[in-house]
Design a protein around this motif. Structure first.
Motif, PDB file in Angstrom:
ATOM      1  N   ALA A  98       0.760  -1.299  -0.021  1.00  0.00           N
ATOM      2  CA  ALA A  98      -0.033   0.065   0.101  1.00  0.00           C
ATOM      3  C   ALA A  98       0.712   1.412   0.074  1.00  0.00           C
ATOM      4  O   ALA A  98       0.507   1.956  -0.575  1.00  0.00           O
ATOM      5  CB  ALA A  98      -0.903  -0.056   1.052  1.00  0.00           C
ATOM      6  N   ASP A  99       1.898   1.271   0.769  1.00  0.00           N
ATOM      7  CA  ASP A  99       2.918   2.364   0.756  1.00  0.00           C
ATOM      8  C   ASP A  99       3.615   2.631  -0.533  1.00  0.00           C
ATOM      9  O   ASP A  99       3.953   3.893  -0.922  1.00  0.00           O
ATOM     10  CB  ASP A  99       3.927   2.240   1.831  1.00  0.00           C
ATOM     11  N   LEU A 100       3.795   1.593  -1.291  1.00  0.00           N
ATOM     12  CA  LEU A 100       4.878   1.614  -2.381  1.00  0.00           C
ATOM     13  C   LEU A 100       3.911   1.707  -3.609  1.00  0.00           C
ATOM     14  O   LEU A 100       4.577   2.190  -4.883  1.00  0.00           O
ATOM     15  CB  LEU A 100       5.783   0.593  -2.489  1.00  0.00           C
ATOM     16  N   SER A 120       5.535  -0.635  -9.646  1.00  0.00           N
ATOM     17  CA  SER A 120       4.916  -1.781  -9.951  1.00  0.00           C
ATOM     18  C   SER A 120       5.316  -2.829  -9.261  1.00  0.00           C
ATOM     19  O   SER A 120       6.830  -2.882  -9.052  1.00  0.00           O
ATOM     20  CB  SER A 120       5.065  -1.713 -11.463  1.00  0.00           C
ATOM     21  N   PHE A 121       4.513  -3.860  -9.164  1.00  0.00           N
ATOM     22  CA  PHE A 121       4.889  -5.047  -8.355  1.00  0.00           C
ATOM     23  C   PHE A 121       4.724  -6.217  -9.442  1.00  0.00           C
ATOM     24  O   PHE A 121       3.945  -6.351 -10.118  1.00  0.00           O
ATOM     25  CB  PHE A 121       4.140  -5.519  -7.219  1.00  0.00           C
ATOM     26  N   VAL A 173      12.922  -5.663  -3.605  1.00  0.00           N
ATOM     27  CA  VAL A 173      14.450  -5.312  -4.368  1.00  0.00           C
ATOM     28  C   VAL A 173      13.720  -4.924  -5.704  1.00  0.00           C
ATOM     29  O   VAL A 173      12.774  -5.653  -6.085  1.00  0.00           O
ATOM     30  CB  VAL A 173      15.331  -6.259  -4.546  1.00  0.00           C
ATOM     31  N   ILE A 174      14.552  -4.286  -6.750  1.00  0.00           N
ATOM     32  CA  ILE A 174      14.124  -3.885  -8.057  1.00  0.00           C
ATOM     33  C   ILE A 174      14.574  -4.860  -8.886  1.00  0.00           C
ATOM     34  O   ILE A 174      15.663  -5.265  -8.687  1.00  0.00           O
ATOM     35  CB  ILE A 174      14.460  -2.383  -8.183  1.00  0.00           C
ATOM     36  N   ALA A 175      13.672  -5.332  -9.564  1.00  0.00           N
ATOM     37  CA  ALA A 175      13.881  -6.297 -10.791  1.00  0.00           C
ATOM     38  C   ALA A 175      13.566  -5.824 -12.200  1.00  0.00           C
ATOM     39  O   ALA A 175      13.023  -4.679 -12.234  1.00  0.00           O
ATOM     40  CB  ALA A 175      13.256  -7.487 -10.545  1.00  0.00           C
ATOM     41  N   GLU A 223      10.740  -1.789 -14.763  1.00  0.00           N
ATOM     42  CA  GLU A 223      11.025  -2.144 -13.603  1.00  0.00           C
ATOM     43  C   GLU A 223       9.915  -2.605 -12.730  1.00  0.00           C
ATOM     44  O   GLU A 223       8.727  -2.186 -12.846  1.00  0.00           O
ATOM     45  CB  GLU A 223      11.863  -0.969 -12.782  1.00  0.00           C
ATOM     46  N   LYS A 224      10.186  -3.728 -11.892  1.00  0.00           N
ATOM     47  CA  LYS A 224       8.911  -4.124 -11.013  1.00  0.00           C
ATOM     48  C   LYS A 224       9.713  -4.469  -9.609  1.00  0.00           C
ATOM     49  O   LYS A 224      10.783  -4.866  -9.593  1.00  0.00           O
ATOM     50  CB  LYS A 224       8.185  -5.327 -11.341  1.00  0.00           C
TER      51      LYS A 224
END
Length: 408
Positions: free
Chosen positions: A104-106, A111-112, A135-137, A145-146
């Motif tokens: 919710a914060d991010l 994007s997830f 972490v960023i992928a 980026e996700k």
């Protein structure tokens, strides 16, 4: 990450790499002390097979301290052992930004990865308002980026563990290295596909798996024939099954055993690659390596029970019914794949194969570190199964569907 280079591969004795193993060794051996590797040991002679196996020992590891390497030559086995140890070191010491926040914060700014398609565990996913580590992928299918769960990227298994540990599968699945980042990514993708294929194959009923047994007499590759001849000369029998999934990337399973020994350790191997010949090389070499894992006794993640008479019997019984029920029905020529000349072509082919079964994301975390510049990545592919032999494995939709589909 540069994924546009047209890097040609070299076809070198059971492998396809962009440079020879000797060149890889020249580049990485000067750094072995920096990674905590104190010894390279050639353990080939502990068994009677003769396929090269080397172990790399890293006493202060934060996961496993002994890594194995195999190949058709001693140089291949050395490079394999070193690279496996080095890639785990990178995952143990991730030096990239880590977010500690809730979805919710991010979600307004990030994007997830599709969390609903990640492999399940015995523990439920936390609510959107609970803080977790991310972490960023780079999603190489969608070029964006996700955020992915930190737990699926790192390999630091020391205590104390994070409070949210266990919500996502933690293993070395998809952790890979290479001479170029694209080579590492292809290796990581093949490993994730292999674990998925094995999960589907093991989920199938006995009679379905039995029908996948390969006739070794139909294998016409000279080096593969040499490996099989080594097994035969050592008094060992090798049974091979094709485990290629609906993704269509050649995958095999092999069991190496001594029919005359009651207390012998069997060798299990598996392998996946766009080229069926390379996939089978990986499978046979791993079967030989597995026997040496037990013979050497060096791996600290092999439990005492596995060395007992009961443990050996249980391991043998796992494949006994399959061996008895299987008559070779498939020819090696029935396994279709592709022989590409560049790593980029391999990557494009693998991406297309995954998309054909509904894969929507291929997330890659680049773990490469200065000053070493040895390409290391972690590959996460939502929708594919986790390793079936993990203690926390929960069969996902693909494994459950495969069991239902093949139970006829």
């Amino acid at each position: 990450m540069d994924l546009t280079s047209h890097i040609e591969k070299q076809f070198l004795g059971g492998s396809q790499r962009i440079c020879a193993a000797e060149e890889t060794l020249t580049r990485i051996l000067p750094h072995q002390r920096a990674f905590g590797i104190t010894r390279l040991a050639n353990v080939t002679g502990l068994d009677r097979v003769g396929l090269p196996v080397v172990i790399a020992i890293r006493p202060n590891a934060r996961s496993i301290a002994v890594s194995q390497g195999k190949g058709m030559t001693l140089a291949h086995a050395k490079a394999s052992a070193l690279m496996e140890s080095i890639e785990i070191w990178h995952a143990e010491r991730l030096d990239q930004p880590v977010f500690y926040a809730s979805i919710a914060d991010l979600e307004a700014e990030h994007s997830f990865v599709n969390l609903d398609r990640l492999p399940g565990t015995p523990h439920p996913q936390p609510p959107r308002t609970e803080r977790q580590h991310w972490v960023i992928a780079q999603d190489i299918l969608n070029d964006c980026e996700k955020l992915v769960p930190f737990e699926m990227v790192h390999a630091d298994y020391t205590y104390p563990v994070a409070a949210e540990a266990g919500r996502y599968p933690a293993s070395t699945n998809g952790l890979a290295s290479g001479n170029h980042v694209m080579e590492a990514i292809c290796h990581g993708i093949c490993e994730v596909i292999e674990r998925d294929a094995l999960a589907l194959w093991h989920a199938a009923p006995l009679r379905s798996r039995a029908r996948t047994r390969l006739d070794p007499g139909t294998i016409n590759d000279r080096l593969l024939q040499q490996s099989l001849a080594k097994f035969e000369a050592a008094g060992l029998r090798c049974a091979i099954w094709e485990a290629t999934s609906d993704a269509g990337v050649p995958s095999f399973v092999a069991v190496l055993h001594d029919p005359e020994a009651q207390a012998d350790h069997i060798g299990l191997g598996s392998g996946t690659h766009p080229d069926p010949v390379i996939a089978l090389h990986r499978t046979l070499n791993e079967a030989a390596q597995t026997r040496l894992n037990y013979i050497s006794g060096a791996r600290e993640d092999l439990f005492h029970d596995e060395y007992s008479a009961e443990g050996r019997a249980a391991k043998a019984a796992e494949f006994a019914d399959l061996l008895q029920a299987s008559d070779p029905q498939r020819t090696f020529g029935q396994t279709t794949g592709v022989i590409n000349t560049t790593v980029g072509e391999d990557l494009d082919w693998l991406k297309n194969k995954l998309q054909s079964i509904g894969t929507e994301e291929i997330c890659v975390v680049d773990l490469t570190r200065d000053p070493f510049r040895i390409p290391v990545v972690r590959v996460i592919i939502p929708g594919l199964e986790a390793p079936h032999d993990d203690v926390a494995y929960v069969p996902g939709p693909r494994a459950l569907a495969a069991a239902d589909r093949l139970a006829i």
